[in-house]
Design a protein around this motif. Structure first.
Motif, PDB file in Angstrom:
ATOM      1  N   SER A 177       0.806  -1.223   0.000  1.00  0.00           N
ATOM      2  CA  SER A 177       0.000   0.000   0.000  1.00  0.00           C
ATOM      3  C   SER A 177       0.843   1.280   0.000  1.00  0.00           C
ATOM      4  N   THR A 178       2.145   1.141   0.241  1.00  0.00           N
ATOM      5  CA  THR A 178       3.030   2.320   0.212  1.00  0.00           C
ATOM      6  C   THR A 178       4.169   2.088  -0.787  1.00  0.00           C
ATOM      7  N   GLY A 179       3.788   1.665  -1.982  1.00  0.00           N
ATOM      8  CA  GLY A 179       4.743   1.527  -3.075  1.00  0.00           C
ATOM      9  C   GLY A 179       5.757   0.412  -2.887  1.00  0.00           C
ATOM     10  N   GLY A 180       5.503  -0.478  -1.931  1.00  0.00           N
ATOM     11  CA  GLY A 180       6.443  -1.573  -1.670  1.00  0.00           C
ATOM     12  C   GLY A 180       7.518  -1.221  -0.642  1.00  0.00           C
ATOM     13  N   TRP A 181       7.397  -0.028  -0.064  1.00  0.00           N
ATOM     14  CA  TRP A 181       8.402   0.434   0.897  1.00  0.00           C
ATOM     15  C   TRP A 181       7.808   0.569   2.300  1.00  0.00           C
ATOM     16  N   GLY A 182       8.567   0.057   3.272  1.00  0.00           N
ATOM     17  CA  GLY A 182       8.270   0.359   4.667  1.00  0.00           C
ATOM     18  C   GLY A 182       9.077   1.583   5.078  1.00  0.00           C
ATOM     19  N   PHE A 183       8.464   2.443   5.861  1.00  0.00           N
ATOM     20  CA  PHE A 183       9.124   3.692   6.292  1.00  0.00           C
ATOM     21  C   PHE A 183       9.096   3.779   7.819  1.00  0.00           C
ATOM     22  N   GLN A 223       2.473  10.163   6.381  1.00  0.00           N
ATOM     23  CA  GLN A 223       3.640  10.905   6.834  1.00  0.00           C
ATOM     24  C   GLN A 223       4.861  10.757   5.913  1.00  0.00           C
ATOM     25  N   CYS A 224       4.896   9.683   5.123  1.00  0.00           N
ATOM     26  CA  CYS A 224       6.094   9.432   4.300  1.00  0.00           C
ATOM     27  C   CYS A 224       5.762   9.250   2.820  1.00  0.00           C
ATOM     28  N   PHE A 225       4.903   8.266   2.548  1.00  0.00           N
ATOM     29  CA  PHE A 225       4.702   7.874   1.151  1.00  0.00           C
ATOM     30  C   PHE A 225       4.067   8.979   0.311  1.00  0.00           C
ATOM     31  N   LYS A 285       7.713  10.320  -7.116  1.00  0.00           N
ATOM     32  CA  LYS A 285       8.955   9.744  -7.655  1.00  0.00           C
ATOM     33  C   LYS A 285       8.753   8.305  -8.133  1.00  0.00           C
ATOM     34  N   LYS A 286       7.543   8.008  -8.586  1.00  0.00           N
ATOM     35  CA  LYS A 286       7.217   6.645  -9.025  1.00  0.00           C
ATOM     36  C   LYS A 286       8.174   6.139 -10.111  1.00  0.00           C
ATOM     37  N   ASP A 287       8.627   7.050 -10.983  1.00  0.00           N
ATOM     38  CA  ASP A 287       9.509   6.620 -12.074  1.00  0.00           C
ATOM     39  C   ASP A 287      10.894   6.212 -11.580  1.00  0.00           C
ATOM     40  N   HIS A 288      11.215   6.489 -10.321  1.00  0.00           N
ATOM     41  CA  HIS A 288      12.468   6.013  -9.729  1.00  0.00           C
ATOM     42  C   HIS A 288      12.157   5.141  -8.520  1.00  0.00           C
ATOM     43  N   ASP A 289      11.044   4.415  -8.631  1.00  0.00           N
ATOM     44  CA  ASP A 289      10.621   3.471  -7.592  1.00  0.00           C
ATOM     45  C   ASP A 289      10.493   4.167  -6.227  1.00  0.00           C
ATOM     46  N   TYR A 290      10.027   5.413  -6.269  1.00  0.00           N
ATOM     47  CA  TYR A 290       9.713   6.196  -5.059  1.00  0.00           C
ATOM     48  C   TYR A 290      10.942   6.625  -4.253  1.00  0.00           C
TER      49      TYR A 290
END
Lengths: 161, 161
Positions: free
Chosen positions: A116-122, A141-143, A149-154
């Motif tokens: 749900s956050t582009g595949g990244w934990g923050f 707060q983060c995503f 920056k989706k074109d650089h994998d966020y």
């Protein structure tokens, strides 16, 4: 020229002080990141609109998985981790000199777990203390700030040879 | 607060441009320094009297020998190496953002070989190019400014946990 900001522009959690979030998962500051690949450094100075929330010297590191992907321009495979070691600074005779640690920010790639956050934990840890996570709602707060920056994998950071 | 400057304040060799020195010895930029311990970062900004000679973002690294000694406050044994990866920077909306490499500076400890300069060999490589050393007289161009730091074995950088 790169225009990166690893931390969320509207984060504001450092300014929030001692309000600690419950840890959402097993994210933690890794022990050995100062031996990882040093990606770049940025200073968010007093003139920046981001100074209140993320002012300081941002020393950015990534692990071996992230380093290889960064050099190819992404995307970033699972187990990629970025660490921002956020320090204060002083200005001495026109030079910006690194001060003590303010926080450690972590981004961990796990496409399934953090779908749900582009595949990244923050997460952001006050003073780098694993017992003081500050992020309660990573999506907001983060995503939200990383999403463009989706074109650089966020990821804001780019490879500087 | 630390007040360090790894490079010589009166160096001026970057400003000198294409005047390359003959390499005095086998000093060279090490291949893997971006995986070494990242000691600290400093930005010498335009307001600094040092800007003309060493302006830019100084990312400082040390090898395993140097890291252990740095954490103890020195002195530094033979084979200690410090690398300053000197980059340009831009200021974007109040943030200092790292630019391309300008030079790589190296300090190598060999107490016997470099006895006349405090046990340290010094060199600066234009653009990080091993074929473009810029220092012809390390005593004058480098050591003269490091000499006052005798109580820290001539090293400006200190350990920031």
């Amino acid at each position: 020229m790169q225009t990166w900001r690893l931390l969320c522009a509207t984060l504001g959690v450092l300014a929030a002080g001692s309000l600690h979030a419950e840890p959402a998962d097993t994210l933690a500051p890794p022990a050995d990141y100062r031996h990882w690949f040093h990606v770049n450094t940025m200073i968010v100075d007093k003139a920046s609109p981001l100074f209140e929330s993320i002012g300081g010297m941002h020393n950015v590191y990534t692990d071996a998985v992230g380093e290889a992907a960064l050099k190819k321009g992404g995307p970033f495979p699972d187990k990629t981790m970025f660490v921002t070691d956020l320090h204060g600074f002083t200005v001495q005779e026109g030079s910006y000199v690194e001060g003590p640690r303010k926080a450690i920010a972590v981004m961990l790639k796990d496409a399934k777990k953090y779908e749900s956050t582009g595949g990244w934990g923050f997460q952001l840890f006050e003073g780098g203390d694993p017992n003081k996570p500050l992020v309660a709602d990573a999506a907001k707060q983060c995503f939200a700030c990383h999403e463009p920056k989706k074109d650089h994998d966020y990821v804001f950071s780019t490879y500087i040879p």
